[in-house]
Design a protein around this motif. Structure first.
Motif: not given
Length: 155
Positions: A36-58
């Motif tokens: 997986g890539s941080r590039k794939n989740i970048s829109p989720l971390l910075h988009g309109t739904g960012k308050s409903r998304f989190d990422i856990v590295s594990g």
């Protein structure tokens, strides 16, 4: 409702997180970032739904990590796996650990959590639509396809 998506930073996992958020859900991606890539989740971390998304590295092979990530989630989408097919022959022990054992750890974490193992009913979610939407999932027949079957084999 909150979903845990293992492999959530992969192409399919990040797309699922995006669809969940668009449907009004919260999504937590769990990924070790080997594929997986941080590039794939970048829109989720910075988009309109960012308050409903989190990422856990594990890592799914670490039971404590997956239990911690799953603790407040309602449903699981397990997409994490090592996609390298040749590894099965070259390193079967690693293949077993990253695919079979990891799946066991994820399922065990959810078995011992509060998460439901059945899709939620709209009334129990405060009117939110269940995800994925309930549709007729029967495969269509190839005989109804516009492509000739011999052309499908050449693809």
């Amino acid at each position: 409702m909150k979903a845990l998506v293992t492999g959530g930073a992969g192409f399919i996992g990040s797309s699922l997180c995006e669809a969940l958020i668009a449907a009004g859900w919260e999504a937590r991606a769990f990924d070790n970032f080997t594929v997986g890539s941080r590039k794939n989740i970048s829109p989720l971390l910075h988009g309109t739904g960012k308050s409903r998304f989190d990422i856990v590295s594990g890592d799914c092979t670490r039971p404590a990590q997956i239990r911690k990530a799953a603790r407040d989630c309602d449903i699981l989408f397990h997409l994490a796996a090592n996609p390298e097919v040749r590894m099965e022959l070259n390193n079967p022990k690693q293949c077993y650990r990253q695919n079979v054992y990891a799946t066991y750890c994820v399922l065990e974490a959810f078995r011992t959590s509060k998460a439901s193992t059945t899709p939620p009913h709209p009334r129990s979610t405060g009117g939110q639509r269940p995800f994925p939407p309930q549709r007729n999932m029967r495969p269509s027949s190839l005989s109804h396809s516009t492509a000739h079957p011999s052309s499908l084999a050449r693809r």
